[in-house]
Design an enzyme around this catalytic site. Structure first.
Site, PDB file in Angstrom:
ATOM      1  N   ASP A  98      44.654  37.671  32.853  1.00 49.91           N
ATOM      2  CA  ASP A  98      44.337  36.522  33.696  1.00 49.91           C
ATOM      3  C   ASP A  98      44.977  35.298  33.064  1.00 49.91           C
ATOM      4  OD1 ASP A  98      43.045  34.838  35.571  1.00 49.91           O
ATOM      5  OD2 ASP A  98      41.346  36.220  35.638  1.00 49.91           O
ATOM      6  N   ASP A 199      45.400  32.281  37.860  1.00 47.75           N
ATOM      7  CA  ASP A 199      44.255  31.531  38.366  1.00 47.75           C
ATOM      8  C   ASP A 199      44.713  30.252  39.076  1.00 47.75           C
ATOM      9  OD1 ASP A 199      41.280  31.218  38.316  1.00 47.75           O
ATOM     10  OD2 ASP A 199      41.793  29.409  37.201  1.00 47.75           O
ATOM     11  N   GLU A 253      46.509  33.477  42.558  1.00 44.33           N
ATOM     12  CA  GLU A 253      45.347  33.062  43.350  1.00 44.33           C
ATOM     13  C   GLU A 253      45.749  31.770  44.049  1.00 44.33           C
ATOM     14  OE1 GLU A 253      40.608  32.087  42.756  1.00 44.33           O
ATOM     15  OE2 GLU A 253      42.031  31.401  41.251  1.00 44.33           O
ATOM     16  N   HIS A 329      35.204  38.327  41.141  1.00 44.25           N
ATOM     17  CA  HIS A 329      34.167  37.640  40.349  1.00 44.25           C
ATOM     18  C   HIS A 329      33.694  36.336  40.979  1.00 44.25           C
ATOM     19  CE1 HIS A 329      37.960  35.781  39.371  1.00 44.25           C
ATOM     20  NE2 HIS A 329      37.325  34.769  38.816  1.00 44.25           N
ATOM     21  N   ASP A 330      34.379  35.858  42.020  1.00 37.18           N
ATOM     22  CA  ASP A 330      33.990  34.604  42.685  1.00 37.18           C
ATOM     23  C   ASP A 330      33.343  34.828  44.050  1.00 37.18           C
ATOM     24  OD1 ASP A 330      34.921  32.898  40.685  1.00 37.18           O
ATOM     25  OD2 ASP A 330      36.938  32.790  41.522  1.00 37.18           O
TER      26      ASP A 330
END
Length: 558
Positions: A98, A199, A253, A329-330
């Protein structure tokens, strides 16, 4: 047909803090991951996307990084990391890191220097501005509530933070910042990693002049940073200086990304990234009266949802590549948001959702526990929540927007990021076998029934079904490369589409309701009598009906 290994791969996301604790401190760690790699090999996945494991004060669970080339102490050491990487590679599993480079932690050495004085060599690594009329430089709101600016008395200026106050945004317009980031990325690539998930990468280039936006319900405006003026220029530079030198999987993302922008980020010429995450299909319906952003959103009607997913399927066809996901995870747990997590329908609807997603064109992402049909935790007490976004939203919406405690708890139960972050459910022993200590966040109370130990040995479990979905993708080129076409677009219960490759056809039928629904005649007419049922989530089918949350995939030739 432009083939690539990452198009044919299935990715599994690990949220390290919640995956497996090897030392009893209640926090998942790298040795815990190494211990469970055989489980992932059994599932059949190709790549692990590892949420951040870098050194971090943990204001935002590791997405606030203080050292990109060190491991968070709670997770272990760099030796533990190297051992995990080597074992994964032995098992034929790749590791995707990440990459969090829109911002750092305010404890990163660069920021510690940057805030010292206006002429510090690191000053321009971040975005500093003078106040305006005794207030913030502009009216931008942080994604985690409140202003996106924090006053720093040391130099009487404000720094920009699109997320937490402890996550100052990097100034990507400074070539030195880009050089440092690329140098760090090369360091990880030389270590042998296999890719990057980037990210909030669509936010790295800020609009010229940082203008005020239109304020919303809370008084703050959206920053308008998504897909900024230089984002493609900077990603092309990253590609030239880092990505093109290795055989990597890359996904950005990209909140706020449009189809046209995605064609640039993930273009077929390979000059930027392999694919992006877009979020149009995970949000609330357009008909919802969303006063409070995501918190009071409602699930969108199926025809709208199908239209969005289909637009991305056909819009990127031959021009770029899709990533396929329902949870991460969000997001809340997919079976709780898109399916039905009641005892009666949890397993069957989890299998249906898996079928609907994995039969599309794109690289599928499985979020930890999704392959078990794990669902929302529905915590009753505010003190059970750990997520900074949830806790800040609770404070802001109850104190300044008049939302009641009960109403806000309802929002958190449905949509808080902590729903995805409860510990992985390994077995029916204490704490679901995740830890011998006290878990950092509560375990979902349904773990005695929903756990890996029980599912791995059950041929009818959600796990066994996912294993089959993944195997089918590896064995059938049509699932990876076939063209997509939506059928019955206005049907409010059924999601039906075909995949086409040469003379091969797949017909995918999914019922998104708990009612039995007739298959439209124009669909049944297309399925020949000798069509093979490739996969289905019921042992007995009804001729022209789909049962509650039923999924079927037929394979045939034309």
């Amino acid at each position: 047909m432009n083939k690539a290994w990452w198009k044919e791969a299935v990715v599994y996301q690990i949220y390290p803090r919640s995956f497996m604790d090897s030392n009893g401190d209640g926090i998942g760690d790298l040795n815990g991951i190494t211990e469970k790699l055989e489980y992932l090999k059994e599932l059949g996945i190709d790549v692990i996307w590892l949420s951040p494991v870098y050194q971090s004060p943990n204001d935002d669970n590791g997405y606030d990084i203080s050292d990109y080339q060190a491991i968070m102490e709670e997770f272990g050491t760099m030796e533990d990391y190297d051992r995990m990487l080597a074992r994964a590679h032995e098992l034929g599993i790749k590791i995707m890191m990440d990459l969090v480079v829109n911002h750092t932690s305010d404890e990163h050495a660069w920021f510690v220097e940057s805030r010292k004085s206006v002429d510090n060599p690191y000053r321009d690594f971040y975005i500093w501005r003078k106040g305006k009329d005794g207030k913030e430089p502009n009216n931008w709101g942080s994604c985690f509530s409140g202003s996106a600016w924090k006053y720093d008395p040391q130099t009487d200026m404000y720094f920009l933070h699109l997320f937490s106050k402890k996550q100052p945004d990097l100034n990507w317009d400074n070539p030195k910042v880009r050089d440092q980031v690329f140098e760090m990325m090369n360091w990880w690539c030389e270590k042998g990693i296999d890719g990057f998930r980037m990210d909030v990468i669509s936010l790295i280039s800020k609009p010229e002049g940082l203008p005020d936006g239109i304020p919303g319900e809370t008084g703050y405006a959206d920053s308008g940073c998504a897909n900024g003026p230089h984002v493609h220029e900077y990603l092309k530079e990253m590609n030239r200086k880092v990505l093109s030198h290795y055989d990597l999987i890359t996904v950005g993302e990209a909140a706020g990304v449009t189809l046209e922008e995605a064609k640039k980020y993930a273009n077929a010429d390979g000059s930027e990234l392999n694919m992006v995450f877009q979020f149009e299909h995970t949000g609330g319906g357009p008909e919802a009266d969303n006063h409070y952003g995501k918190w009071d959103s409602h699930k969108m009607p199926l025809p709208v949802w199908k239209k969005i997913l289909s637009r991305w399927q056909t819009g990127l066809e031959g021009k770029a590549w899709n990533s396929l996901f329902l949870s991460n995870h969000d997001q809340p747990r997919s079976v709780s948001w898109f399916g039905n997590d009641s005892e009666q329908y949890r397993e069957i609807s989890a299998k249906m959702l898996g079928t609907c997603l994995h039969m599309m064109q794109g690289t599928p992402y499985v979020y930890q526990g999704e392959e078990l049909g794990m669902c929302n935790a529905y915590f009753d007490q505010l003190e059970d929540y750990r997520d900074i976004e949830s806790l800040n939203a609770y404070k802001e919406l109850t104190e300044t927007c008049g939302v009641s405690h009960e109403e806000m708890m309802g929002y958190l139960k449905r949509i808080s990021r902590d729903n995805a972050r409860t510990p992985m459910q390994w077995d029916d022993s204490a704490n679901a076998g995740f830890t011998t200590g006290t878990p950092w966040i509560k375990v979902n109370s349904n773990y005695p029934k929903v756990n890996a130990k029980q599912e791995v040995s059950d041929p009818d479990s959600v796990f066994s079904y996912y294993k089959k979905l993944i195997r089918l993708r590896h064995e059938n080129e049509i699932i990876v490369y076939g063209d997509y076409e939506l059928l019955a677009p206005e049907d409010e219960a059924l999601f039906i589409y075909t995949r086409m490759l040469g003379t091969q056809r797949l017909m995918v039928l999914c019922n998104f309701t708990e009612k039995e629904v007739s298959i439209p005649a124009e669909v049944t007419e297309q399925i020949p009598a000798d069509a093979k049922l490739l996969i289905g989530n019921y042992s007995k089918q009804k001729e022209e009906m789909l049962q509650a949350y039923e999924a079927r995939v037929y394979a045939y030739h034309v």
